[in-house]
Design a protein around this motif. Structure first.
Motif, PDB file in Angstrom:
ATOM      1  N   VAL A 138       6.985  -2.121 -17.755  1.00  7.05           N
ATOM      2  CA  VAL A 138       6.073  -2.625 -16.725  1.00  7.05           C
ATOM      3  C   VAL A 138       6.856  -3.480 -15.728  1.00  7.05           C
ATOM      4  N   GLY A 139       7.800  -4.275 -16.232  1.00 10.93           N
ATOM      5  CA  GLY A 139       8.636  -5.092 -15.356  1.00 10.93           C
ATOM      6  C   GLY A 139       9.441  -4.251 -14.386  1.00 10.93           C
ATOM      7  N   ILE A 140       9.955  -3.131 -14.865  1.00  8.95           N
ATOM      8  CA  ILE A 140      10.724  -2.228 -13.996  1.00  8.95           C
ATOM      9  C   ILE A 140       9.816  -1.618 -12.929  1.00  8.95           C
ATOM     10  N   PHE A 141       8.608  -1.219 -13.327  1.00  9.09           N
ATOM     11  CA  PHE A 141       7.639  -0.724 -12.338  1.00  9.09           C
ATOM     12  C   PHE A 141       7.372  -1.789 -11.276  1.00  9.09           C
ATOM     13  N   ILE A 142       7.163  -3.025 -11.729  1.00  5.23           N
ATOM     14  CA  ILE A 142       6.852  -4.120 -10.806  1.00  5.23           C
ATOM     15  C   ILE A 142       8.001  -4.340  -9.824  1.00  5.23           C
ATOM     16  N   LEU A 143       9.230  -4.303 -10.289  1.00  2.42           N
ATOM     17  CA  LEU A 143      10.383  -4.495  -9.401  1.00  2.42           C
ATOM     18  C   LEU A 143      10.428  -3.429  -8.312  1.00  2.42           C
ATOM     19  N   ILE A 144      10.174  -2.189  -8.700  1.00  2.00           N
ATOM     20  CA  ILE A 144      10.158  -1.088  -7.723  1.00  2.00           C
ATOM     21  C   ILE A 144       9.027  -1.280  -6.725  1.00  2.00           C
ATOM     22  N   TRP A 145       7.830  -1.584  -7.229  1.00  2.00           N
ATOM     23  CA  TRP A 145       6.661  -1.738  -6.356  1.00  2.00           C
ATOM     24  C   TRP A 145       6.824  -2.923  -5.408  1.00  2.00           C
ATOM     25  N   VAL A 146       7.335  -4.035  -5.917  1.00  2.00           N
ATOM     26  CA  VAL A 146       7.528  -5.218  -5.066  1.00  2.00           C
ATOM     27  C   VAL A 146       8.546  -4.915  -3.972  1.00  2.00           C
ATOM     28  N   ASN A 147       9.634  -4.260  -4.347  1.00  2.00           N
ATOM     29  CA  ASN A 147      10.650  -3.914  -3.353  1.00  2.00           C
ATOM     30  C   ASN A 147      10.072  -2.988  -2.281  1.00  2.00           C
ATOM     31  N   ASP A 148       9.386  -1.938  -2.700  1.00  2.00           N
ATOM     32  CA  ASP A 148       8.802  -0.984  -1.745  1.00  2.00           C
ATOM     33  C   ASP A 148       7.776  -1.651  -0.830  1.00  2.00           C
ATOM     34  N   THR A 149       6.903  -2.454  -1.433  1.00  2.39           N
ATOM     35  CA  THR A 149       5.822  -3.084  -0.665  1.00  2.39           C
ATOM     36  C   THR A 149       6.356  -4.059   0.374  1.00  2.39           C
ATOM     37  N   PHE A 150       7.255  -4.939  -0.052  1.00  2.00           N
ATOM     38  CA  PHE A 150       7.736  -5.964   0.874  1.00  2.00           C
ATOM     39  C   PHE A 150       8.787  -5.425   1.848  1.00  2.00           C
ATOM     40  N   ALA A 151       9.472  -4.356   1.463  1.00  2.00           N
ATOM     41  CA  ALA A 151      10.362  -3.708   2.428  1.00  2.00           C
ATOM     42  C   ALA A 151       9.529  -3.152   3.580  1.00  2.00           C
ATOM     43  N   TYR A 152       8.365  -2.591   3.235  1.00  2.00           N
ATOM     44  CA  TYR A 152       7.461  -2.060   4.257  1.00  2.00           C
ATOM     45  C   TYR A 152       6.863  -3.185   5.108  1.00  2.00           C
ATOM     46  N   LEU A 153       6.353  -4.235   4.455  1.00  2.42           N
ATOM     47  CA  LEU A 153       5.691  -5.322   5.176  1.00  2.42           C
ATOM     48  C   LEU A 153       6.660  -6.106   6.061  1.00  2.42           C
ATOM     49  N   VAL A 154       7.815  -6.449   5.507  1.00  8.12           N
ATOM     50  CA  VAL A 154       8.815  -7.197   6.285  1.00  8.12           C
ATOM     51  C   VAL A 154       9.363  -6.330   7.410  1.00  8.12           C
ATOM     52  N   GLY A 155       9.632  -5.073   7.111  1.00  4.71           N
ATOM     53  CA  GLY A 155      10.140  -4.156   8.134  1.00  4.71           C
ATOM     54  C   GLY A 155       9.158  -3.964   9.269  1.00  4.71           C
ATOM     55  N   ARG A 156       7.880  -3.882   8.906  1.00  2.00           N
ATOM     56  CA  ARG A 156       6.853  -3.679   9.933  1.00  2.00           C
ATOM     57  C   ARG A 156       6.667  -4.920  10.800  1.00  2.00           C
TER      58      ARG A 156
END
Length: 267
Positions: A138-156
């Motif tokens: 679950v921790g590994i899933f969370i790391l991937i999801w957090v990276n993807d989500t905030f890469a999108y939000l910060v990039g946008r």
């Protein structure tokens, strides 16, 4: 608005399905990722025009053997190194400016080891000394999801510098850095709830997953760009295909598995 709602509903169902199988039983988790692997292979076959069906047989045989029968660490390490070797070769393809056409044998090997091997090692990660570590995966899933989500939000919001415009025009350097920082922050909190890894180990694991996962995302984008398709499939409304959702995870999985084994050896 409808598109955002559709993506949100699909995303919630996807997360609930993953979390549900993780906490339901190890067998449910195994079965889900076996099916996800088959779905990824189907989408990959369609995109690269791989017409034979032997790839499904090879993947299922490999998956069944390594999940239920193979316990020899040397054999498992051999498959891991083969998978990592194929992934590294695919990075050469990713960053090469020359056009590359894969023959049928190469497509078969890529499918079985890059996608199949990735799903196998993703399935094997939570197993340690005959126990099923739910919070680790679950921790590994969370790391991937957090990276993807905030890469999108910060990039946008503040993204200006394109990361790799010829492959993925919307990704930015600022977004990638933002995703990495928030993933490290997530790793800090994960260390408090999953004590099987130290804080430093969570930080190292997060770094490996973010770097490898981002490369996996770009790699899938290159395959799609060559095939001139937007999504790998349409099974997930608003999100595309299963490969679209797992591109980061399947590429990062063997690197994460290697990292976790190094932690075990060192400690």
């Amino acid at each position: 608005m409808k598109e955002i709602l559709r993506r949100g509903i699909t995303g919630v169902i996807y997360v609930v399905l993953l979390m549900g199988t993780v906490f339901l039983s190890s067998d449910a988790f195994d079965f889900l990722f076996m099916v996800f692997g088959l779905a990824c292979l189907y989408e990959f076959k369609r995109i690269v025009h791989l017409k034979n069906y032997y790839v499904y047989v090879a993947y299922l045989a490999l998956w069944w053997a390594f999940i239920y029968f193979v316990t020899d660490k040397l054999i498992i390490t051999g498959l891991m190194l083969l998978t990592i070797t194929v992934n590294l070769a695919l990075l050469v393809f990713l960053f090469s400016k020359k056009s590359k056409t894969f023959n049928t044998a190469q497509k078969f090997i890529i499918a079985v080891l890059y996608l199949g091997g990735g799903c196998i090692f993703l399935t094997m990660i939570p197993y340690k000394q005959n126990s099923f570590s739910q919070f680790l995966i679950v921790g590994i899933f969370i790391l991937i999801w957090v990276n993807d989500t905030f890469a999108y939000l910060v990039g946008r919001s503040i993204g200006r510098t394109k990361l790799y415009p010829s492959v993925s025009p919307k990704k930015t350097v600022e977004g990638s850095i933002g995703g990495f920082i928030f993933a490290l922050l997530a790793a800090y909190f994960l260390a408090k709830y999953e004590p099987s890894l130290t804080l430093m180990q969570w930080m190292v694991l997060a770094t490996v997953i973010v770097i490898a996962g981002s490369l996996g995302d770009l790699l899938e984008s290159k395959f799609k760009r060559i095939a001139q398709v937007k999504d790998s499939g349409a099974i997930l409304p608003g999100h595309g295909g299963i490969w679209d959702r797992l591109d980061s995870l399947v590429f990062a999985a063997p690197f994460a598995y290697l990292t976790l084994n190094i932690f075990s050896y060192v400690s």
